[in-house]
Scaffold this active site. Structure first.
Site, PDB file in Angstrom:
ATOM      1  N   GLU A 275      63.186 -37.992  19.563  1.00 27.26           N
ATOM      2  CA  GLU A 275      63.187 -36.760  20.348  1.00 27.26           C
ATOM      3  C   GLU A 275      62.471 -36.951  21.684  1.00 27.26           C
ATOM      4  O   GLU A 275      61.241 -36.878  21.748  1.00 27.26           O
ATOM      5  CB  GLU A 275      62.501 -35.620  19.585  1.00 27.26           C
ATOM      6  N   GLU A 361      68.408 -34.656  12.305  1.00 28.66           N
ATOM      7  CA  GLU A 361      67.256 -33.880  11.825  1.00 28.66           C
ATOM      8  C   GLU A 361      67.540 -32.398  12.000  1.00 28.66           C
ATOM      9  O   GLU A 361      67.990 -31.966  13.065  1.00 28.66           O
ATOM     10  CB  GLU A 361      65.997 -34.275  12.601  1.00 28.66           C
TER      11      GLU A 361
END
Length: 482
Positions: A275, A361
């Protein structure tokens, strides 16, 4: 964390697509004629390989797959999981078991065959009591055996058979903090009990992770990657980092070794940057990905999943200026308690940019990984992923005291969790995954006429032959869809 999940009593699971396309309109015509002739459709009662007695050279026990029939008197069928038989049926593969009827007939698997079954028993007129469906346990029926090496084609991920593939599974928690569950027993349990086809190995990089303890964290990762390979499921090797652009040299060394070691195997996918946060796409994130992609491509052509700006949400920005290379997918993360339709709109923009997305995710809770669960929004997200053939891994297999953990504090570290060891999120996600992998027969029975139409559509979608004969359809109508 940023993600979302939905509540729903129905987990609709479209049937897998087989390599040979069906002629849908021809099948619908055949169906209409037969419905007219038969006049009434009997109550449920088709079978799967799991329902059939095993004979020498016959079906492997526990393999759940479709079935096909050639005539009324002796229903002939084939197991369609994994290694397809030499006697692959070209008529009607049925969905997974709708009942426990057994038919006199012929079973073939892996090119071998054996006679099966007893005379058909009458279909029950009342809703049957259905035992829980056991997961497949034959290696030929594993996800990797079924789909092989995956690749990106347009905005879809497809298997060696040429059809879109959607994987579903779980993400492990940061390796430096969730290590209790980074072991083969957990991997096997998630496959056998939760029905996962995908595991994400989130190897922590900062805060006591790989940068400080490279050997230790790498060994944890290797343990679960090899357990996933042994289980015949797919596994994502995740560089779990928010500042990967600052750690590019470490990342390149790591992925070179991983690609050399595992890159030839169909099981393994690479996720190069979990991320990004505030890094700029064109100037920082994209150049980082392209450097790491070059290293991986020296040893592997497997899919590479590339993190996108602002916690892997701005997929529209990333896919407007794509990473150079083949077999590239773009990371989308969501948490249902925070992310709603506006993020799905970004995802649709990325798909319109002809880019493949991968939800490596997501969570049922808020973006923090904690807070309230929004299960209705979660289900909206999962419906969207299903409609667009987007794979997903839920956050997270861990017992931390927070809403998105699947396990309660102190849950056993070797799997075999009962429902008391699962959080509310864990119970919901497990049920969702199980319904996806092993659709429950009682659901179709309970929905009455609505289920009939849905089930007939499922049968048509799963047809592997060019046409349907009246003889092939008659036993289906009498016993298979009511």
């Amino acid at each position: 964390k940023i993600s979302s999940t939905i509540r729903g009593d129905i987990f609709a699971r479209p049937s897998p697509v087989h390599p040979v396309p069906c002629r849908r309109e021809m099948m619908r015509s055949s169906m209409a004629v037969l419905l007219t002739l038969v006049g009434v459709v009997a109550a449920q009662g088709s079978i799967s390989c799991a329902d059939v007695a095993t004979f020498p050279g016959g079906c492997a026990p526990g393999v759940m797959a479709g079935a096909c029939y050639t005539n009324v008197a002796g229903a002939s069928w084939s197991c369609l999981a994994g290694e397809q038989s030499n006697d692959f049926c070209t008529n009607v593969p049925l969905p997974p078991p709708l009942g426990h009827q057994k038919y006199t007939g012929f079973c073939s698997f892996g090119g071998r065959s054996g006679k099966v079954g007893t005379v058909p028993t009458p279909a029950p007129t009342e809703r049957p009591t259905v035992a829980p469906i056991s997961p497949p346990n034959a290696s030929a029926g594993t996800p990797v055996a079924q789909h092989g090496h995956l690749k990106v084609e347009g905005n879809r991920i497809i298997g060696e058979h040429g059809n879109p593939v959607r994987l579903r599974g779980m993400s492990l928690f940061w390796s430096q903090w969730g290590q209790n569950f980074w072991n083969p027993d957990v991997v096997q349990w998630l496959k056998e009990d939760w029905g996962i086809t995908l595991l994400r190995a989130a190897m922590g990089v900062e805060a006591g992770g790989y940068l400080e303890n490279p050997h230790q964290e790498k060994e944890k990762l290797k343990t679960v990657v090899e357990a996933a390979i042994d289980a015949g499921i797919y596994v994502v090797i995740d560089w779990h980092d928010h500042a990967a652009t600052q750690h590019q040299d470490h990342s390149k060394v790591f992925f070179k070794e991983m690609a050399q070691t595992y890159g030839h195997l169909p099981n393994v996918l690479f996720e190069t940057f979990n991320e990004p946060v505030n890094q700029r796409w064109s100037e920082e994130i994209k150049p980082y990905h392209e450097e790491v992609v070059k290293v991986i491509r020296e040893h592997s052509d497997n899919i590479i999943i590339c993190g996108t700006p602002f916690y892997s949400q701005n997929v529209d920005t990333a896919t407007a200026e794509k990473v150079e290379g083949e077999n590239i997918a773009y990371t989308l993360h969501f948490y249902a308690g925070t992310h709603t339709q506006y993020l799905r709109d970004k995802a649709m923009a990325a798909l319109k940019n002809n880019a493949a997305l991968f939800v490596s995710e997501w969570g049922t809770c808020e973006a923090s990984g904690d807070g309230h669960l929004d299960l209705e929004e979660t289900q909206r997200w999962l419906n969207f992923l299903e409609e667009n053939h987007i794979s997903d891994a839920c956050w997270a297999v861990n017992d931390k005291q927070e809403a998105c953990s699947a396990l309660v504090p102190g849950a056993g570290s070797a799997g075999h969790w009962d429902e008391g060891q699962l959080t509310e999120s864990g119970r919901w996600v497990r049920q969702s995954l199980r319904h996806f992998s092993w659709p429950q027969p009682e659901r179709r029975v309970s929905e009455g006429n609505a289920a009939k139409s849905s089930e007939l559509d499922l049968v048509m979608d799963r047809a592997s032959g060019a046409s349907l004969t009246m003889a092939a359809m008659l036993p289906l109508l009498l016993f298979g869809a009511a």
